[in-house]
Design a protein around this motif. Sequence first.
Motif, PDB file in Angstrom:
ATOM      1  N   GLU A 289       0.855  -1.150  -0.100  1.00  0.00           N
ATOM      2  CA  GLU A 289       0.089   0.043  -0.064  1.00  0.00           C
ATOM      3  C   GLU A 289       0.780   1.104   0.052  1.00  0.00           C
ATOM      4  O   GLU A 289       0.579   2.392  -0.888  1.00  0.00           O
ATOM      5  CB  GLU A 289      -0.787  -0.026   1.166  1.00  0.00           C
ATOM      6  N   GLY A 290       1.832   1.397   0.660  1.00  0.00           N
ATOM      7  CA  GLY A 290       2.857   2.305   0.726  1.00  0.00           C
ATOM      8  C   GLY A 290       3.548   2.696  -0.577  1.00  0.00           C
ATOM      9  O   GLY A 290       3.805   3.926  -1.137  1.00  0.00           O
ATOM     10  N   ALA A 291       4.073   1.429  -1.252  1.00  0.00           N
ATOM     11  CA  ALA A 291       4.675   1.584  -2.495  1.00  0.00           C
ATOM     12  C   ALA A 291       3.635   2.173  -3.505  1.00  0.00           C
ATOM     13  O   ALA A 291       3.939   3.076  -4.515  1.00  0.00           O
ATOM     14  CB  ALA A 291       5.086   0.211  -3.002  1.00  0.00           C
ATOM     15  N   ARG A 292       2.613   1.825  -3.482  1.00  0.00           N
ATOM     16  CA  ARG A 292       1.178   2.426  -4.448  1.00  0.00           C
ATOM     17  C   ARG A 292       1.214   3.846  -4.314  1.00  0.00           C
ATOM     18  O   ARG A 292       0.864   4.533  -5.267  1.00  0.00           O
ATOM     19  CB  ARG A 292       0.059   1.391  -4.565  1.00  0.00           C
ATOM     20  N   ALA A 293       1.346   4.058  -2.926  1.00  0.00           N
ATOM     21  CA  ALA A 293       1.165   5.542  -2.631  1.00  0.00           C
ATOM     22  C   ALA A 293       2.345   6.461  -3.136  1.00  0.00           C
ATOM     23  O   ALA A 293       2.197   7.684  -3.592  1.00  0.00           O
ATOM     24  CB  ALA A 293       0.889   5.810  -1.204  1.00  0.00           C
ATOM     25  N   LEU A 294       3.363   5.767  -3.373  1.00  0.00           N
ATOM     26  CA  LEU A 294       4.729   6.666  -3.978  1.00  0.00           C
ATOM     27  C   LEU A 294       4.441   6.886  -5.442  1.00  0.00           C
ATOM     28  O   LEU A 294       4.960   7.954  -6.036  1.00  0.00           O
ATOM     29  CB  LEU A 294       5.893   5.770  -3.890  1.00  0.00           C
ATOM     30  N   GLY A 295       3.877   5.889  -6.088  1.00  0.00           N
ATOM     31  CA  GLY A 295       3.522   6.229  -7.264  1.00  0.00           C
ATOM     32  C   GLY A 295       3.242   4.717  -8.218  1.00  0.00           C
ATOM     33  O   GLY A 295       2.631   4.076  -7.614  1.00  0.00           O
ATOM     34  N   LYS A 296       3.480   4.353  -9.442  1.00  0.00           N
ATOM     35  CA  LYS A 296       3.007   3.334 -10.306  1.00  0.00           C
ATOM     36  C   LYS A 296       4.024   2.311 -10.026  1.00  0.00           C
ATOM     37  O   LYS A 296       5.308   2.454 -10.452  1.00  0.00           O
ATOM     38  CB  LYS A 296       2.955   3.801 -11.627  1.00  0.00           C
ATOM     39  N   PRO A 297       3.721   1.176  -9.441  1.00  0.00           N
ATOM     40  CA  PRO A 297       4.735   0.241  -9.286  1.00  0.00           C
ATOM     41  C   PRO A 297       5.133  -0.708 -10.590  1.00  0.00           C
ATOM     42  O   PRO A 297       4.099  -1.082 -11.216  1.00  0.00           O
ATOM     43  CB  PRO A 297       3.991  -0.884  -8.134  1.00  0.00           C
ATOM     44  N   ILE A 298       6.296  -1.227 -10.523  1.00  0.00           N
ATOM     45  CA  ILE A 298       6.685  -2.097 -11.574  1.00  0.00           C
ATOM     46  C   ILE A 298       7.080  -3.287 -10.860  1.00  0.00           C
ATOM     47  O   ILE A 298       8.212  -3.245 -10.172  1.00  0.00           O
ATOM     48  CB  ILE A 298       7.901  -1.493 -12.489  1.00  0.00           C
ATOM     49  N   ALA A 299       6.413  -4.202 -10.831  1.00  0.00           N
ATOM     50  CA  ALA A 299       6.479  -5.111  -9.792  1.00  0.00           C
ATOM     51  C   ALA A 299       7.268  -6.471 -10.261  1.00  0.00           C
ATOM     52  O   ALA A 299       6.937  -6.920 -11.588  1.00  0.00           O
ATOM     53  CB  ALA A 299       5.003  -5.956  -9.330  1.00  0.00           C
TER      54      ALA A 299
END
Length: 478
Positions: free
Chosen positions: A341-351
């Motif tokens: 959730e925190g990562a998504r808040a930073l921007g668009k994840p490339i997982a």
Amino acid sequence: MAGNTVDNTALLAELQAIVGASGVLQGADMAAYEEGARYGQGHARLVVRPASVEQVQAVVQLCAAQRIPLLPQGANTGMVGASTPDMSGTQIVLNLSRLRATCEVDAANRSVVVDAGVTLQELNEKLEPHGLWFPIDLGANPSIGGMIATNTGGTRLIRYGDVRANLMAVQAVLMDPPGEVVELGRALRKNNTGVDWKQLLVGGSGAGAIITQATIQVHARPTQRATALVVPASDEAVMELLQAMERDLGDWLAAFEGISGNAMQAAIDHVPNLRNPFAPEDAPDFAILIELEANAATKYSNLDLQEALNGFLEDQFESTIVNAALGNAQELWHLRHSISEGARALGKPIAFDVSVPRSRIMEFCRQGRALVARDYPFLTVVDFGHIADGGVHFNVIWRKDAAELYDAAVVQRLRDAIYTMVVQDFGGSYSAEHGVGPHNIAYYRQFTPVLLQQWADGWRERLDPQHLCGTVDLGVAK
């Protein structure tokens, strides 16, 4: 949309006769079933929601007779688009969320017979009064059928194994002969009577047959837990610490989760009610969440897990660890499960869900971060994962505040570079837990030996000669 050009009048009536009017969805009601949790966006012809294995049989027979492709779907929590329809509008999504009548616990055998649509949370609620649980620990709440189709792992794999290791039997509806029900396996831990056929359906993302029920080995709920978040003295110390734990506390080690400083800070900054466990110090560059579990009643044993863990950490200070937070276990796990959730808040994840031999996992993380910093300095690595089993969620974030606009071609080059590093340089896997699915099919073609793809061809031809079931064909690309 392609799906809107097909006349569904006759088909709709036939399907409603099988599953009832409320069991078939069309139009705007299908939206939640047409989009994946992370990747995948398509158009379904219809969504059909059977409530019994007999209804699944009848739907399969109808669709096979009319050569209508089916897409099995559970809770739709998968990360590689395998439960998402394609863009053709020709597929019927066969959602199994209503297939949930059976959840029969055999406490003495430590097993449960459960329908495919029952979710992990619901299963554990049913098991709790018996002092049992199914300890596949995830950040999502998938269906049991979906967990089998993707061979889910999770944070406690080191102690309990993945779904495959806990699967005793599977009931499935075949595409050929259409609608035939097969029972693969029994509620036995020892059954050496030939090929273990049920394993052909594990990890196949629903291709070839539809899983409708399973018999699963479950485990006694721990009576004690001890948890700590520790800071390793160096990257090299991570494996030294893990080996020491397995030597001295291995009977109880349940989780050994790595969390980068970026991952920890992203969760702390963007998820309410989280705090830095090391405050007033800054979050460390890297930390390891350790959990011990035991089934030992204090009336029969002097075992105190927290005391044992504290003593072990005291012995390891300076040699392998330099700091530790012995806070509330629920709080520490909340931090771990809030990273996405925190990562998504930073921007668009490339997982990237990858694995390497665990002896090389820290080396891979170093090289991966160096590659991103060198070639893509406008991206941020937010990595975390299951250090004890060699798995890592090497997430790269295209930040909202990046000067460069999101570019799919750049993302593709990054994916190619990371996956090539994982597979060719580290002997690893481009998909540690999430499966193949449409999102990873190109890498399956690239990295899987042709002979194994040909074997998959033969398997698919036998189970589903019309290729009507599933979105992914793991045979050789035609």
